[in-house]
Write a protein that holds these residues in place. Structure first.
Motif, PDB file in Angstrom:
ATOM      1  N   SER A  88       0.839  -1.193   0.000  1.00 15.99           N
ATOM      2  CA  SER A  88       0.000   0.000   0.000  1.00 15.99           C
ATOM      3  C   SER A  88       0.876   1.245   0.000  1.00 15.99           C
ATOM      4  CB  SER A  88      -0.898  -0.022   1.238  1.00 15.99           C
ATOM      5  OG  SER A  88      -1.603   1.187   1.389  1.00 15.99           O
ATOM      6  N   PHE A  89       0.462   2.242  -0.771  1.00 20.76           N
ATOM      7  CA  PHE A  89       1.216   3.493  -0.869  1.00 20.76           C
ATOM      8  C   PHE A  89       0.316   4.671  -0.486  1.00 20.76           C
ATOM      9  CE2 PHE A  89       3.032   0.551  -3.907  1.00 20.76           C
ATOM     10  CZ  PHE A  89       4.397   0.693  -3.713  1.00 20.76           C
ATOM     11  N   ALA A  90       0.898   5.664   0.173  1.00 18.50           N
ATOM     12  CA  ALA A  90       0.173   6.910   0.455  1.00 18.50           C
ATOM     13  C   ALA A  90       0.101   7.716  -0.830  1.00 18.50           C
ATOM     14  CB  ALA A  90       0.889   7.698   1.550  1.00 18.50           C
ATOM     15  N   LEU A 129       1.084 -18.906 -13.572  1.00 14.87           N
ATOM     16  CA  LEU A 129       1.726 -19.205 -12.293  1.00 14.87           C
ATOM     17  C   LEU A 129       0.720 -19.481 -11.186  1.00 14.87           C
ATOM     18  CD1 LEU A 129       4.442 -16.388 -12.407  1.00 14.87           C
ATOM     19  CD2 LEU A 129       4.842 -18.839 -12.715  1.00 14.87           C
ATOM     20  N   GLY A 130      -0.569 -19.411 -11.514  1.00 15.06           N
ATOM     21  CA  GLY A 130      -1.593 -19.593 -10.487  1.00 15.06           C
ATOM     22  C   GLY A 130      -1.646 -18.438  -9.512  1.00 15.06           C
ATOM     23  N   ALA A 131      -1.226 -17.255  -9.958  1.00 20.22           N
ATOM     24  CA  ALA A 131      -1.178 -16.072  -9.097  1.00 20.22           C
ATOM     25  C   ALA A 131      -2.312 -15.117  -9.454  1.00 20.22           C
ATOM     26  CB  ALA A 131       0.164 -15.369  -9.219  1.00 20.22           C
ATOM     27  N   GLN A 132      -2.672 -14.250  -8.511  1.00 23.80           N
ATOM     28  CA  GLN A 132      -3.725 -13.262  -8.723  1.00 23.80           C
ATOM     29  C   GLN A 132      -3.216 -11.888  -8.316  1.00 23.80           C
ATOM     30  OE1 GLN A 132      -7.003 -14.630  -6.333  1.00 23.80           O
ATOM     31  NE2 GLN A 132      -7.620 -16.198  -7.794  1.00 23.80           N
ATOM     32  N   LEU A 133      -3.629 -10.880  -9.077  1.00 26.50           N
ATOM     33  CA  LEU A 133      -3.297  -9.487  -8.775  1.00 26.50           C
ATOM     34  C   LEU A 133      -4.590  -8.709  -8.593  1.00 26.50           C
ATOM     35  CD1 LEU A 133      -1.242  -7.116  -8.583  1.00 26.50           C
ATOM     36  CD2 LEU A 133      -1.553  -6.821 -11.056  1.00 26.50           C
ATOM     37  N   GLU A 134      -4.709  -8.008  -7.458  1.00 23.57           N
ATOM     38  CA  GLU A 134      -5.854  -7.142  -7.201  1.00 23.57           C
ATOM     39  C   GLU A 134      -5.352  -5.727  -6.941  1.00 23.57           C
ATOM     40  OE1 GLU A 134      -8.260  -8.598  -4.039  1.00 23.57           O
ATOM     41  OE2 GLU A 134      -8.645 -10.551  -4.984  1.00 23.57           O
ATOM     42  N   MET A 135      -6.111  -4.730  -7.419  1.00 26.42           N
ATOM     43  CA  MET A 135      -5.709  -3.338  -7.268  1.00 26.42           C
ATOM     44  C   MET A 135      -6.911  -2.494  -6.862  1.00 26.42           C
ATOM     45  SD  MET A 135      -3.324  -3.082 -10.721  1.00 26.42           S
ATOM     46  CE  MET A 135      -2.911  -1.349 -10.469  1.00 26.42           C
ATOM     47  N   THR A 136      -6.754  -1.647  -5.831  1.00 27.32           N
ATOM     48  CA  THR A 136      -7.804  -0.730  -5.410  1.00 27.32           C
ATOM     49  C   THR A 136      -7.175   0.593  -5.009  1.00 27.32           C
ATOM     50  OG1 THR A 136      -7.703  -1.519  -3.111  1.00 27.32           O
ATOM     51  CG2 THR A 136      -9.330  -2.568  -4.572  1.00 27.32           C
ATOM     52  N   ILE A 137      -7.951   1.664  -5.127  1.00 28.94           N
ATOM     53  CA  ILE A 137      -7.469   2.985  -4.728  1.00 28.94           C
ATOM     54  C   ILE A 137      -8.591   3.706  -4.000  1.00 28.94           C
ATOM     55  CG2 ILE A 137      -8.156   4.101  -6.911  1.00 28.94           C
ATOM     56  CD1 ILE A 137      -5.582   5.815  -6.659  1.00 28.94           C
ATOM     57  N   ASP A 138      -8.232   4.561  -3.040  1.00 28.39           N
ATOM     58  CA  ASP A 138      -9.210   5.397  -2.365  1.00 28.39           C
ATOM     59  C   ASP A 138      -8.614   6.795  -2.211  1.00 28.39           C
ATOM     60  OD1 ASP A 138      -7.481   5.311  -0.101  1.00 28.39           O
ATOM     61  OD2 ASP A 138      -8.531   3.581   0.720  1.00 28.39           O
ATOM     62  N   HIS A 139      -9.200   7.599  -1.337  1.00 29.31           N
ATOM     63  CA  HIS A 139      -8.702   8.958  -1.193  1.00 29.31           C
ATOM     64  C   HIS A 139      -7.268   9.014  -0.668  1.00 29.31           C
ATOM     65  CE1 HIS A 139     -13.028  10.408  -1.244  1.00 29.31           C
ATOM     66  NE2 HIS A 139     -12.429  11.176  -2.120  1.00 29.31           N
ATOM     67  N   GLU A 140      -6.900   8.051   0.152  1.00 26.48           N
ATOM     68  CA  GLU A 140      -5.605   8.153   0.818  1.00 26.48           C
ATOM     69  C   GLU A 140      -4.557   7.173   0.326  1.00 26.48           C
ATOM     70  OE1 GLU A 140      -6.957  10.144   5.034  1.00 26.48           O
ATOM     71  OE2 GLU A 140      -6.255   8.078   5.052  1.00 26.48           O
ATOM     72  N   ARG A 141      -4.952   5.984  -0.114  1.00 28.93           N
ATOM     73  CA  ARG A 141      -3.943   4.986  -0.418  1.00 28.93           C
ATOM     74  C   ARG A 141      -4.255   4.228  -1.706  1.00 28.93           C
ATOM     75  NH1 ARG A 141      -0.489   5.029   3.735  1.00 28.93           N
ATOM     76  NH2 ARG A 141       0.780   3.452   2.716  1.00 28.93           N
ATOM     77  N   ALA A 142      -3.176   3.805  -2.357  1.00 24.20           N
ATOM     78  CA  ALA A 142      -3.248   2.918  -3.515  1.00 24.20           C
ATOM     79  C   ALA A 142      -2.759   1.544  -3.061  1.00 24.20           C
ATOM     80  CB  ALA A 142      -2.368   3.450  -4.644  1.00 24.20           C
ATOM     81  N   GLY A 240       7.607   5.655  -3.663  1.00 20.10           N
ATOM     82  CA  GLY A 240       8.869   5.316  -3.026  1.00 20.10           C
ATOM     83  C   GLY A 240       8.660   4.545  -1.734  1.00 20.10           C
ATOM     84  N   ALA A 241       9.757   4.057  -1.179  1.00 18.46           N
ATOM     85  CA  ALA A 241       9.687   3.158  -0.021  1.00 18.46           C
ATOM     86  C   ALA A 241       9.094   3.819   1.214  1.00 18.46           C
ATOM     87  CB  ALA A 241      11.084   2.615   0.285  1.00 18.46           C
ATOM     88  N   SER A 242       9.359   5.109   1.438  1.00 16.96           N
ATOM     89  CA  SER A 242       8.876   5.739   2.668  1.00 16.96           C
ATOM     90  C   SER A 242       7.375   5.990   2.635  1.00 16.96           C
ATOM     91  CB  SER A 242       9.615   7.057   2.915  1.00 16.96           C
ATOM     92  OG  SER A 242       9.359   7.984   1.881  1.00 16.96           O
ATOM     93  N   HIS A 243       6.746   5.897   1.453  1.00 13.51           N
ATOM     94  CA  HIS A 243       5.298   6.018   1.346  1.00 13.51           C
ATOM     95  C   HIS A 243       4.618   4.649   1.329  1.00 13.51           C
ATOM     96  CE1 HIS A 243       5.881  10.258   0.003  1.00 13.51           C
ATOM     97  NE2 HIS A 243       4.715  10.392   0.588  1.00 13.51           N
ATOM     98  N   ALA A 244       5.395   3.577   1.458  1.00 18.80           N
ATOM     99  CA  ALA A 244       4.860   2.230   1.293  1.00 18.80           C
ATOM    100  C   ALA A 244       4.669   1.515   2.626  1.00 18.80           C
ATOM    101  CB  ALA A 244       5.788   1.398   0.405  1.00 18.80           C
ATOM    102  N   GLN A 245       3.686   0.609   2.646  1.00 19.68           N
ATOM    103  CA  GLN A 245       3.488  -0.324   3.746  1.00 19.68           C
ATOM    104  C   GLN A 245       3.313  -1.710   3.146  1.00 19.68           C
ATOM    105  OE1 GLN A 245       0.022   1.082   5.840  1.00 19.68           O
ATOM    106  NE2 GLN A 245       1.106   2.767   6.835  1.00 19.68           N
ATOM    107  N   ILE A 246       3.918  -2.702   3.773  1.00 21.13           N
ATOM    108  CA  ILE A 246       3.845  -4.081   3.291  1.00 21.13           C
ATOM    109  C   ILE A 246       3.179  -4.933   4.361  1.00 21.13           C
ATOM    110  CG2 ILE A 246       5.180  -6.119   2.621  1.00 21.13           C
ATOM    111  CD1 ILE A 246       7.325  -4.236   1.548  1.00 21.13           C
ATOM    112  N   THR A 247       2.203  -5.725   3.936  1.00 18.67           N
ATOM    113  CA  THR A 247       1.511  -6.638   4.843  1.00 18.67           C
ATOM    114  C   THR A 247       1.514  -8.026   4.212  1.00 18.67           C
ATOM    115  OG1 THR A 247       0.043  -4.785   5.400  1.00 18.67           O
ATOM    116  CG2 THR A 247      -0.567  -6.962   6.217  1.00 18.67           C
TER     117      THR A 247
END
Length: 494
Positions: A88-90, A129-142, A240-247
C-alpha cells in the motif's frame, strides 16, 4: 455501502409461508394430541445466552521496518501452501495536488506494461503461475495485492513481475490515453449509481473544496489535462519506499517474509532528496450547507446522512464502533427494528464508519419511498437524538459484546480475512494485536459509550443527501399496535 443487498426477508418468505401452513395444519389436526404433562418447548440457549470470555487467538504479528523506511507486518499461517502480499502506498486521490485524476491515472497505468510485457502478457504470466493481482485505490492509499503459491518455482517469477509493476511501469503515452478513457467511463457509470453519488455528495457537503470532496477517479477536466510527465513525476514521488506499507499473510517463514519485504522495498523508485513521507491532508468540516438533492426519475429515493467521527487511533473509537453497531450496523439494530421490522418502511438500512488518517465518517444509508422520504428522515433524526440522550440499554450492550466475541473467529477463517485486519493495523498504526478492538469492546460500559457519543456526534450536525424524484410528501403511517404478550412473528398459531 455501495453494493445492493437483497433483503433477507424476501429470500426467506417462501420458507416462512411453508412453515406457517404446516403449523396451521398441525394445530387443526385434532387427532394429534400432546400428553397433558408434556412440557412447553423452549430453547434455554436463546432465553439466557451464555457469553464465554474472549480468548486471544494464536496469530502472532511480527513487525519491522526495512532500511529504506517501509513498515512491514507479517502473520504466518500454514493451512494452505500460499501467501498474500499487500503493498500500500500513500498515493491516493488526496495527493492529486490540484489535478483531479492524477493519482488514479498513475495507479491505473502500473499494470499496463513493464519491460518485456504488455498488459495481456502480464495477465497471462500471472494466470500461468496460479497467481492473482488485485488493485484498489481510495482517497488516501493505492493498494496492490499479490496472491501466490508458496512454492519457489511459482512465487519467484510472480514476485519478480509484481515488483516490476510497482517499480518499473512503462507509463507510455498510449497507456495513459487508454487509462484516461477507462476512468472517464468509470466516472460516468458511478455518477448514474445513486448509492455512489450520494456517498460522494456527503463528503462534498462536509469538506467542500478539499481532495475528499472529489471522486477517487478525478474529474473529466482534470483527466483531460494530465500529461505523461506529470504521471511519471507522481510515480517517482509517491511510490517510493517511505510512502509504502507491506503486509504479508500466509505460508512463509519469517526469513522468507523478510526477504520478500526487502525485494519489494528495493524495487521501488528512489525518491528525490527531501521528499520523504508527508502527512495526509486533514479532513475537517468546512462547509455550512447541510443538505443536497439530486433529481433523478427513480422509483426509490436514496437517502444518506453523514457526519464526521474519530480516527481509528482515537481513544473513543471502540465506544463509537460499538455504538454504531447498536444503532444501525447490524441486522437487529435499532434502525432495522424500528424502520423495517416494526414499521415496514424500508427494505434495508445500514450505518457504518469509514476511516481516514485524521478522522472518521459515520453514514446512515437508506432506500425509501419518495413520498415518505421527509418523514423517514425526520424519524431517523429523532431516533438518533434519543440515542444521544439515553445511550444504549444494557441488553443492547450485552448483545453487541456477544456478537463481537462470536465474530472473532469468523473474521479470521481465511488468509484474506486475516490480511484485511492486518492491513487496517498497518494503515492506522494500531497495536500489534488482531483482537485488540474486540477486547476493547468487552471492557466498555454504558457510561463510556454515551459519553463518547455526545463528545463526538450531534443530532444537528448531519449532512443529508437525497437522490430521487421530487413528489408530494405523505405522513408516515402509524406503526401497528402490538398487544402485550402478542408475538411479532407473522406465523401466529390460532
Amino acid at each position: 455501502m455501495n453494493d445492493y443487498r437483497w433483503p433477507t426477508w424476501v429470500a426467506l418468505s417462501g420458507l416462512g409461508l411453508i412453515a406457517c401452513l404446516y403449523g396451521a395444519r398441525t394445530f387443526a389436526d385434532t387427532s394429534i394430541v400432546a400428553p397433558a404433562n408434556f412440557p412447553a418447548p423452549r430453547l434455554e440457549s436463546l432465553r439466557v445466552p451464555v457469553s464465554d470470555p474472549a480468548t486471544p487467538r494464536g496469530l502472532s504479528i511480527k513487525g519491522w521496518k526495512t532500511l529504506t523506511g517501509t513498515k512491514v507486518l507479517f502473520i504466518r499461517t500454514t493451512a494452505l501452501p500460499m501467501f498474500d502480499l499487500h503493498v500500500s502506498f500513500a498515493a491516493g486521490s488526496a495527493r492529486d495536488g490540484g489535478t483531479p485524476g492524477l493519482a488514479a491515472a498513475t495507479f491505473g497505468m502500473l499494470n499496463e506494461g513493464v519491460p518485456g510485457k504488455d498488459l495481456p502478457a502480464i495477465v497471462e504470466t500471472f494466470d500461468g503461475l496460479g497467481a492473482q493481482l488485485e488493485m484498489t485505490i481510495d482517497h488516501e492509499r493505492a493498494n496492490l495485492v499479490l496472491r501466490s503459491l508458496s512454492d519457489a518455482q511459482k512465487s519467484t517469477p510472480a514476485l519478480h513481475l509484481f515488483t516490476q509493476i510497482l517499480g518499473e511501469p512503462l507509463l507510455t503515452d498510449e497507456a495513459l490515453q487508454r487509462v484516461k478513457n477507462e476512468l472517464r467511463e468509470h466516472l460516468l457509470f458511478r455518477s448514474e449509481q445513486a448509492g455512489n453519488s450520494s456517498e460522494q455528495s456527503v463528503k462534498a457537503l462536509l469538506a467542500p473544496g478539499s481532495p475528499y470532496s472529489l471522486p477517487f477517479y478525478g474529474t473529466d477536466q482534470g483527466l483531460q489535462s494530465l500529461s505523461r510527465q506529470a504521471v511519471k513525476d507522481f510515480h517517482q514521488r509517491f511510490y517510493g519506499a517511505s510512502h509504502a506499507q507491506i503486509t504479508l499473510v500466509g505460508d512463509l517463514t519469517l526469513d522468507q517474509a523478510k526477504a520478500i519485504s526487502l525485494q519489494v522495498s528495493h524495487a521501488l523508485p528512489v525518491m528525490p532528496a527531501g521528499t520523504g513521507a508527508t502527512p495526509m491532508p486533514a479532513l475537517r468540516p468546512l462547509g455550512t450547507k447541510r443538505t443536497f438533492h439530486e433529481e433523478q426519475p427513480l422509483t426509490q429515493t436514496s437517502l444518506i446522512l453523514g457526519q464526521l467521527g474519530v480516527s481509528r487511533q482515537h481513544p473513543d473509537y471502540a465506544a463509537l464502533y460499538a455504538a454504531n453497531l447498536i444503532f444501525g450496523g447490524t441486522a437487529n439494530s435499532r434502525l432495522m427494528n424500528e424502520l423495517r421490522e416494526r414499521r415496514g418502511l424500508v427494505y434495508d438500512v445500514h450505518s457504518q464508519n469509514s476511516h481516514w488518517a485524521s478522522a472518521g465518517l459515520m453514514t446512515i444509508s437508506l432506500q425509501v419511498s419518495p413520498s415518505l422520504s421527509a418523514g423517514i428522515l425526520a424519524l431517523t433524526r429523532s431516533m438518533f437524538r434519543d440515542y444521544l440522550r439515553d445511550g444504549p440499554t444494557q441488553q443492547e450492550l450485552d448483545q453487541i459484546k456477544l456478537r463481537v466475541t462470536n465474530m472473532v473467529a469468523l473474521d479470521s477463517a481465511s488468509n484474506k480475512q486475516i490480511l484485511k485486519q492486518l492491513v487496517d493495523i498497518n494503515r492506522h498504526d494500531l497495536p500489534l494485536d488482531i483482537d485488540y478492538i474486540a477486547q476493547q469492546v468487552q471492557r466498555l460500559t454504558l457510561k463510556q459509550i454515551k459519553e463518547a457519543l455526545n463528545r463526538h456526534l450531534a443530532a444537528d450536525q448531519w449532512r443529508v443527501v437525497t437522490i430521487g424524484a421530487t413528489v408530494d410528501q405523505q405522513p408516515l403511517p402509524a406503526p401497528p399496535a402490538t398487544p402485550p404478550g402478542t408475538s411479532s412473528s407473522a406465523c401466529v398459531a390460532p
